[in-house]
Scaffold this active site. Sequence first.
Site, short mmCIF file in Angstrom:
data_model
loop_
_atom_site.label_atom_id
_atom_site.label_comp_id
_atom_site.label_asym_id
_atom_site.label_seq_id
_atom_site.Cartn_x
_atom_site.Cartn_y
_atom_site.Cartn_z
N PRO A 72 0.82 -1.21 0.00
CA PRO A 72 0.00 0.00 0.00
C PRO A 72 0.85 1.26 0.00
O PRO A 72 1.90 1.31 0.67
CB PRO A 72 -0.79 -0.12 1.30
CG PRO A 72 0.03 -1.00 2.18
CD PRO A 72 0.78 -1.94 1.28
N GLY A 73 0.44 2.25 -0.76
CA GLY A 73 1.12 3.54 -0.75
C GLY A 73 0.11 4.59 -0.32
O GLY A 73 0.13 5.10 0.81
N ARG A 74 -0.85 4.85 -1.23
CA ARG A 74 -1.87 5.86 -0.99
C ARG A 74 -2.61 5.64 0.34
O ARG A 74 -2.86 6.58 1.07
CB ARG A 74 -2.89 5.80 -2.13
CG ARG A 74 -3.90 6.93 -2.15
CD ARG A 74 -5.03 6.61 -3.13
NE ARG A 74 -4.59 6.19 -4.43
CZ ARG A 74 -4.38 6.99 -5.47
NH1 ARG A 74 -4.57 8.28 -5.35
NH2 ARG A 74 -3.98 6.50 -6.63
N ARG A 103 -2.79 16.22 -9.91
CA ARG A 103 -3.72 15.10 -10.06
C ARG A 103 -5.04 15.49 -10.73
O ARG A 103 -5.63 14.68 -11.43
CB ARG A 103 -3.98 14.40 -8.72
CG ARG A 103 -2.71 13.76 -8.13
CD ARG A 103 -2.97 12.86 -6.94
NE ARG A 103 -3.69 11.66 -7.32
CZ ARG A 103 -4.97 11.46 -7.09
NH1 ARG A 103 -5.70 12.37 -6.46
NH2 ARG A 103 -5.54 10.34 -7.47
N TYR A 134 -5.84 13.48 -13.99
CA TYR A 134 -6.90 12.47 -13.89
C TYR A 134 -8.27 13.02 -13.49
O TYR A 134 -9.16 12.26 -13.14
CB TYR A 134 -6.56 11.38 -12.84
CG TYR A 134 -5.12 11.04 -12.62
CD1 TYR A 134 -4.40 10.32 -13.57
CD2 TYR A 134 -4.49 11.39 -11.43
CE1 TYR A 134 -3.08 9.97 -13.32
CE2 TYR A 134 -3.17 11.03 -11.18
CZ TYR A 134 -2.47 10.33 -12.14
OH TYR A 134 -1.17 9.98 -11.89
N CYS A 166 0.68 28.93 -15.87
CA CYS A 166 0.18 29.42 -17.15
C CYS A 166 -0.41 28.27 -17.96
O CYS A 166 0.15 27.85 -18.98
CB CYS A 166 1.30 30.08 -17.93
SG CYS A 166 1.82 31.58 -17.15
N GLU A 167 -1.50 27.72 -17.46
CA GLU A 167 -2.20 26.59 -18.09
C GLU A 167 -3.65 26.70 -17.68
O GLU A 167 -3.94 26.75 -16.48
CB GLU A 167 -1.70 25.25 -17.51
CG GLU A 167 -0.28 24.90 -17.74
CD GLU A 167 -0.02 24.26 -19.09
OE1 GLU A 167 -0.96 23.72 -19.71
OE2 GLU A 167 1.14 24.31 -19.50
N1 LLP Z 1 3.01 -1.33 -6.11
C1 LLP Z 1 3.25 -1.00 -7.38
C2 LLP Z 1 4.04 -1.88 -8.23
C3 LLP Z 1 2.75 0.20 -7.90
O1 LLP Z 1 2.98 0.52 -9.16
C4 LLP Z 1 2.00 1.08 -7.06
C5 LLP Z 1 1.47 2.33 -7.57
C6 LLP Z 1 1.79 0.68 -5.73
C7 LLP Z 1 2.30 -0.53 -5.29
C8 LLP Z 1 1.04 1.53 -4.75
O2 LLP Z 1 -0.27 1.77 -5.12
P1 LLP Z 1 -1.24 2.57 -4.11
O3 LLP Z 1 -1.44 1.71 -2.90
O4 LLP Z 1 -0.54 3.83 -3.74
O5 LLP Z 1 -2.45 2.81 -4.89
N2 LLP Z 1 -0.09 8.83 -9.55
C9 LLP Z 1 -1.33 8.09 -9.44
C10 LLP Z 1 -1.13 6.76 -8.81
C11 LLP Z 1 -0.11 5.91 -9.52
C12 LLP Z 1 0.14 4.61 -8.83
C13 LLP Z 1 1.39 4.00 -9.32
N3 LLP Z 1 1.71 2.75 -8.74
C14 LLP Z 1 -2.33 8.94 -8.67
O6 LLP Z 1 -1.98 10.05 -8.28
O7 LLP Z 1 -3.46 8.54 -8.48
#
Ligand code: LLP
Length: 430
Positions: A290-292, A329, A333, A360-361
């Site tokens: 998990p990241g987000r 973002r 998106y 400037c966008e």
């Molecule tokens: N593992 C891999 C291999 C990934 O590519 C990603 C995210 C994660 C884990 C973590 O995913 P999460 O739990 O954070 O959803 N920039 C985009 C999101 C791109 C995600 C890229 N990969 C945004 O702002 O929504």
Amino acid sequence: MFTADYLNVKNGHLCAGECDTVELAKTHGTPLYVMDEDTVRKNCRMFKTCMEKNYQNALVLFASKALNCLEMCRIANEEGLGLDVVSGGEIYTALKAGFPADRMFFHGNNKTRDELCLALDNHIGTIVVDNLFELEELNELCGEKGVKANIMFRIKPGIDAHTHDFIRTGQIDSKFGLALENGEALEAVKEAVKLPNVTLTGLHCHIGSQIFGDEPFKEAAKVMLRFYKQLKDELGLELADLNLGGGFGIKYLESDQPMAYDAFMAQVAVIVHDFCKQNGLCEPRILIEPGRSIVGAAGITLYTVGAVKEIKNVRNYVTIDGGMCDNPRYALYQSAYTVVNASQADKPADYTATIAGKCCESGDLIGENIKIAKPDKGDILAVLSTGAYNYSMASNYNRNPRAEMVMVKDGKARTIIKRESYEDLIRNDI
Ligand code: LLP
């Protein structure tokens, strides 16, 4: 209205981690990223506990692309997580933060030779190999350096998660990884086991990001397990690790309904236990990334309101001193956000605003038709749930310096990333 429990209102102002955000803006300037330390740590522990409770042989990695900086790497380490790193820069930062190399997993669909060397020279625990070109190059580099690398393969499980096109990754039409349907994943495994300088420890998949339903994840787990069985049946190979990726959705709007992570993990654990039992497979260690869902809701961004342009019968532009440079973002998106007028947080949110940045966008917006309390020039706006993929995706477009980040806890704020200066901007110019 508020999407996080570290936020509340005191004396008409929005507070985060018991800090008055209007005061924070005054002291530190804006745009200002504010992260709540307790929430970040609570989220790390929640995933860890959830995995330990439901499936003992597990490791939670923090996907540091969501927010990579020294302090976040330190926290992930203190909380006992592993780390997903995806570039030389992320590896370098994590090493500088003292993150143990053996708990790092190096991802990426086109790692450069230099990045692979950096990883090998620093004994990064596992390299998640994306394709056969990388496999060959890595094996060769390991040979030259006289080292052996642990590898996993990135697999496309053929799952089409319903999220924004740019953040879907599990389907065959994706630049990431090896497909199952056309046999390339099987070929890669056969190739890897023949190579002298790599040890294949497992497989990895990641189907996308900001996903709400748990079905696609469960489906992906089943697909991966069937492949584990195929590897055992055809090659007599039993892999130790199975990484199911990240992508768990979080709350940006009141209407967003993130899955109950705990219940989800319990179901995944049952799927893995049952499948392995029925098919006589050794249970692999399960990894998630998990990241987000660790940092997203733990962060807000503060801006100062400039001009308010009310264009009759068209819309109201509320301009801020940041925008796509610190949060691209919406431009990328059309991501929806909750915005609060932090200076008038006790007033009704009955004014319809398009929040516009200073680049400037025309597309430099944070959101359209957002309800906030009518702002005056100089008010502080807080955009909620900006802890993930905001700082990490920031740019210097229009030569705007990157914003400062503070960590708040128990009414105190400490700077964890300094604001860039104009001098910083020209540091590498010649
Ligand atoms: N593992 C891999 C291999 C990934 O590519 C990603 C995210 C994660 C884990 C973590 O995913 P999460 O739990 O954070 O959803 N920039 C985009 C999101 C791109 C995600 C890229 N990969 C945004 O702002 O929504």
